[in-house]
Design a protein around this motif. Structure first.
Motif, PDB file in Angstrom:
ATOM      1  N   UNK A  87      12.063  -0.380  10.217  1.00  0.00           N
ATOM      2  CA  UNK A  87      10.643  -0.069  10.082  1.00  0.00           C
ATOM      3  C   UNK A  87      10.135  -0.085   8.642  1.00  0.00           C
ATOM      4  N   UNK A  88      11.012   0.156   7.691  1.00  0.00           N
ATOM      5  CA  UNK A  88      10.538   0.254   6.310  1.00  0.00           C
ATOM      6  C   UNK A  88      10.776  -1.008   5.491  1.00  0.00           C
ATOM      7  N   UNK A  89      11.216  -2.070   6.135  1.00  0.00           N
ATOM      8  CA  UNK A  89      11.292  -3.375   5.475  1.00  0.00           C
ATOM      9  C   UNK A  89      10.005  -4.124   5.802  1.00  0.00           C
ATOM     10  N   UNK A  90       8.999  -3.944   4.962  1.00  0.00           N
ATOM     11  CA  UNK A  90       7.696  -4.544   5.234  1.00  0.00           C
ATOM     12  C   UNK A  90       7.026  -4.946   3.927  1.00  0.00           C
ATOM     13  N   UNK A  91       6.055  -5.823   4.033  1.00  0.00           N
ATOM     14  CA  UNK A  91       5.347  -6.347   2.866  1.00  0.00           C
ATOM     15  C   UNK A  91       4.082  -5.531   2.637  1.00  0.00           C
ATOM     16  N   UNK A  92       4.001  -4.891   1.490  1.00  0.00           N
ATOM     17  CA  UNK A  92       2.818  -4.110   1.137  1.00  0.00           C
ATOM     18  C   UNK A  92       1.909  -4.929   0.224  1.00  0.00           C
ATOM     19  N   UNK A  93       0.606  -4.708   0.376  1.00  0.00           N
ATOM     20  CA  UNK A  93      -0.348  -5.352  -0.513  1.00  0.00           C
ATOM     21  C   UNK A  93      -0.557  -6.830  -0.264  1.00  0.00           C
ATOM     22  N   UNK A  94      -0.079  -7.329   0.864  1.00  0.00           N
ATOM     23  CA  UNK A  94      -0.181  -8.755   1.141  1.00  0.00           C
ATOM     24  C   UNK A  94      -1.482  -9.155   1.807  1.00  0.00           C
ATOM     25  N   UNK A  95      -1.491 -10.378   2.297  1.00  0.00           N
ATOM     26  CA  UNK A  95      -2.687 -10.972   2.888  1.00  0.00           C
ATOM     27  C   UNK A  95      -3.211 -10.178   4.077  1.00  0.00           C
ATOM     28  N   UNK A  96      -2.307  -9.606   4.872  1.00  0.00           N
ATOM     29  CA  UNK A  96      -2.726  -8.931   6.096  1.00  0.00           C
ATOM     30  C   UNK A  96      -3.507  -7.644   5.831  1.00  0.00           C
ATOM     31  N   UNK A  97      -3.493  -7.156   4.592  1.00  0.00           N
ATOM     32  CA  UNK A  97      -4.322  -6.000   4.239  1.00  0.00           C
ATOM     33  C   UNK A  97      -5.721  -6.418   3.814  1.00  0.00           C
ATOM     34  N   UNK A  98      -5.892  -7.704   3.520  1.00  0.00           N
ATOM     35  CA  UNK A  98      -7.142  -8.165   2.924  1.00  0.00           C
ATOM     36  C   UNK A  98      -7.872  -9.216   3.758  1.00  0.00           C
ATOM     37  N   UNK A  99      -7.129 -10.033   4.471  1.00  0.00           N
ATOM     38  CA  UNK A  99      -7.739 -11.119   5.235  1.00  0.00           C
ATOM     39  C   UNK A  99      -8.199 -10.592   6.596  1.00  0.00           C
ATOM     40  N   UNK A 100      -9.491 -10.418   6.735  1.00  0.00           N
ATOM     41  CA  UNK A 100     -10.088  -9.832   7.935  1.00  0.00           C
ATOM     42  C   UNK A 100      -9.750 -10.647   9.185  1.00  0.00           C
ATOM     43  N   UNK A 101      -9.949 -11.952   9.112  1.00  0.00           N
ATOM     44  CA  UNK A 101      -9.732 -12.810  10.276  1.00  0.00           C
ATOM     45  C   UNK A 101      -8.259 -12.892  10.660  1.00  0.00           C
ATOM     46  N   UNK A 102      -7.390 -12.982   9.665  1.00  0.00           N
ATOM     47  CA  UNK A 102      -5.956 -13.057   9.935  1.00  0.00           C
ATOM     48  C   UNK A 102      -5.458 -11.758  10.558  1.00  0.00           C
TER      49      UNK A 102
END
Length: 201
Positions: A87-102
């Motif tokens: 659960x704690x192997x994840x990408x922080x600050x990436x596209x999925x936090x910013x790209x609304x459509x994605x």
């Protein structure tokens, strides 16, 4: 006595929560347009430690998507080959936090995965998995818990509800959404809703 089936109820509850996420995103678009909605998705809230709606969406989706992928591959699991959830192997600050459509499409994709899993047999809920967590900042070592697919599908749902509670705060205090505009029950635990309903005359 036969145990109570949990697969379809827990999947339906996960899908309902994801539908709330999509409904809120669509509300933002209807109120202010696509560009403003994208901006609001990335707006920091001082009442939530500077976090954004996008960050809470991404984090909770990391957990839900992981459980969905493991459950979706249940036919490959057995006692000698457990599913693994880090659960704690994840990408922080990436596209999925910013790209609304994605981000929205990611939610829809996981909903489709849950719909597919709902055709499986109840027995997948008892298949063993190992759930790994970082529980101390003093060590990078993961702690491993023996679990089941059913238990983890319940855990990620419960975890996501609390992140939507934070999104609720962001909406009401920073984005400018009114309480009455939020999807019904958004960011509120089922136990809280049941308690409140029981207090009504």
């Amino acid at each position: 006595m036969a145990s109570t089936p949990i697969l379809r109820p827990v999947l339906a509850s996960n899908i309902a929560l994801l539908s709330q996420k999509v409904a809120l995103m669509d509300l933002l678009v209807r109120k202010g347009g696509r560009d403003k909605a994208s901006e609001q998705f990335q707006t920091s809230c001082k009442y939530c430690g500077g976090a954004t709606m996008g960050q809470h969406y991404r984090h909770s989706m990391d957990h839900i998507e992981l459980a969905a992928l493991v459950a979706g591959n249940a036919n490959q699991l057995c006692a000698r080959k457990k599913g693994e959830l880090h659960y704690d192997l994840r990408v922080r600050g990436g596209t999925l936090e910013k790209d609304f459509d994605l981000s929205r499409q990611r939610i829809l994709d996981v909903m489709a995965t849950f719909e597919h899993i709902s055709q499986a047999g109840e027995e997948i809920c008892s298949l063993p998995v190992d759930a790994h967590f970082n529980l101390s900042a003093n060590s990078g070592a993961e702690i491993t818990f023996s679990s089941t697919i059913g238990r983890e599908l319940g855990f990620v749902l419960h975890h996501a509800i609390h992140h939507l509670a934070m999104v609720r705060i962001i909406c009401l205090n920073t984005i400018g959404i009114e309480e009455c505009e939020l999807p019904s029950g958004f960011g509120r635990a089922p136990s809280t809703i049941l308690f409140d309903n029981a207090q009504k005359p």
